[in-house]
Design an enzyme around this catalytic site. Structure first.
Site, mmCIF file in Angstrom:
data_model
loop_
_atom_site.group_PDB
_atom_site.id
_atom_site.type_symbol
_atom_site.label_atom_id
_atom_site.label_comp_id
_atom_site.label_asym_id
_atom_site.label_seq_id
_atom_site.Cartn_x
_atom_site.Cartn_y
_atom_site.Cartn_z
ATOM 1 C CG ASN A 24 -7.854 3.309 2.691
ATOM 2 O OD1 ASN A 24 -8.245 3.348 3.908
ATOM 3 N ND2 ASN A 24 -7.449 2.020 2.101
ATOM 4 C CE LYS A 26 -3.480 2.735 2.554
ATOM 5 N NZ LYS A 26 -2.582 2.105 1.602
ATOM 6 C CG HIS A 110 -7.072 -1.944 1.064
ATOM 7 N ND1 HIS A 110 -5.633 -2.313 1.670
ATOM 8 C CD2 HIS A 110 -6.797 -0.800 0.413
ATOM 9 C CE1 HIS A 110 -4.827 -1.271 1.016
ATOM 10 N NE2 HIS A 110 -5.500 -0.307 0.279
ATOM 11 C CD GLU A 112 -2.667 -1.348 3.383
ATOM 12 O OE1 GLU A 112 -3.522 -0.611 4.230
ATOM 13 O OE2 GLU A 112 -1.957 -0.612 2.608
ATOM 14 C CD GLU A 180 -6.061 0.450 -3.648
ATOM 15 O OE1 GLU A 180 -5.980 1.845 -3.443
ATOM 16 O OE2 GLU A 180 -5.981 -0.332 -2.483
ATOM 17 N N GLY A 186 1.773 2.782 -1.092
ATOM 18 C CA GLY A 186 2.628 3.304 -0.144
ATOM 19 C C GLY A 186 3.942 3.151 -0.584
ATOM 20 C CB SER A 226 2.049 5.930 -4.969
ATOM 21 O OG SER A 226 2.890 4.992 -4.166
HETATM 22 P P1 13P Z 1 -1.321 4.985 -1.168
HETATM 23 O O1 13P Z 1 -2.003 6.201 -1.906
HETATM 24 O O2 13P Z 1 -0.694 5.428 0.236
HETATM 25 O O3 13P Z 1 -0.180 4.295 -1.996
HETATM 26 O O4 13P Z 1 -2.331 3.982 -0.877
HETATM 27 C C1 13P Z 1 -3.077 3.444 -1.656
HETATM 28 C C2 13P Z 1 -4.205 2.629 -1.061
HETATM 29 O O5 13P Z 1 -3.848 1.490 -0.535
HETATM 30 C C3 13P Z 1 -5.546 3.175 -1.087
HETATM 31 O O6 13P Z 1 -6.641 2.239 -0.729
#
Ligand code: 13P
Length: 264
Positions: A24, A26, A110, A112, A180, A186, A226
């Site tokens: 992903n 982002k 997601h 976010e 997740e 992150g 992560s």
């Molecule tokens: P990270 O791997 O950067 O923690 O992000 C995970 C994520 O949100 C994947 O959708």
């Protein structure tokens, strides 16, 4: 696990479903950068057929990414989709638009999107249905925030999100669920393999209750938060963890390539 004779081995259980390693991106990478990164990842993914490799990229990167992925075993996904077919929804993108651009997968729900853009369990469900109706494979994200984990209500939260996201969806053959934990995204704080396995198992149990054991055993459930080249092998070895949804480490071909290797 009713359809196994005797107690199934870990391998037998895993063999009932596909491992999917998805990136992903982002809000990262311009189209020209996307072209180069898809090509670099495709090189790493060549011949690694024990898992599906998907890169979910920003909308504007899709044409360049699809072009760069042609003839490779990398598939291109989007990071969201609107639930209406067309209309006055400024800034949104329909499932048919994605299909026509060569997209095969789409992420919905997601954290976010839920946190910053007002996405609710209801809109996640609508977006998932729209993606499925257009023939896309839909990666539905669920996960608890830190306070919820600390209050001991992770199972309730994740079960509720799963049930609401799947409401009215009859066929799960194009559905992937990504667990997740929001506190792990992150932050460099990865869930332990045991925590990831436990919650992915809870989700599988919810699906078994809503549908049946066979559907639950066939469902790909990813872990995200992560995941990187160092911890992927341990996470992916867990019986209920069928892949990863990877943010930061999907932006580096070497790290993402190592995660693909860990899934072989
Ligand atoms: P990270 O791997 O950067 O923690 O992000 C995970 C994520 O949100 C994947 O959708």
């Amino acid at each position: 696990m009713l359809f196994f004779k005797g107690t199934p081995t870990k391998k037998e259980m895993k063999d009932t479903r596909r491992t999917v390693i998805a990136g992903n991106w982002k809000m990262n990478k311009t189209p020209s950068e996307a072209k180069a990164l898809v090509a670099a990842i495709a090189e790493k993914a060549a011949g690694k057929d024990a898992c599906d490799v998907v890169l979910c990229v920003p909308y504007v990167d899709i044409p360049a990414a699809v072009e760069a992925a042609k003839g490779t075993n990398v598939k291109i996904g989007a990071e969201n989709v609107h639930f209406k077919e067309s209309g006055a929804y400024t800034g949104e993108i329909s499932a048919q638009m994605l299909v026509e651009c060569g997209v095969s997968h789409v992420i919905v729900g997601h954290s976010e999107r839920r946190q910053y853009f007002g996405e609710t369990n209801e809109t996640v469900n609508l977006r998932a249905k729209a993606g499925l109706a257009a023939g896309l494979k839909v990666i539905i994200c669920v996960g608890e925030v830190l306070e919820e984990r600390q209050s001991g209500i992770t199972a309730e939260i994740v079960s509720m999100q799963t049930k609401l996201a799947l409401a009215g969806i009859e066929d799960l053959s194009n559905v992937i669920i990504a667990y997740e934990p929001v506190w792990a995204i992150g932050t460099g704080l990865t869930a332990t393999p045991e925590q990831a396995d436990e919650v992915c198992g809870i989700i599988r149990g919810v699906v078994a209750g809503l549908y049946d054991e066979k559907t639950a055993e066939a469902l790909t459930i990813q872990y995200g938060g992560s995941m990187n080249d160092k911890n992927a092998a341990e996470l992916l070895a867990k019986v209920n963890v069928d892949g990863g949804l990877i943010g930061g480490a999907s932006l580096k071909a070497d790290a993402f390539g190592a995660i693909i290797d860990a899934a072989q």
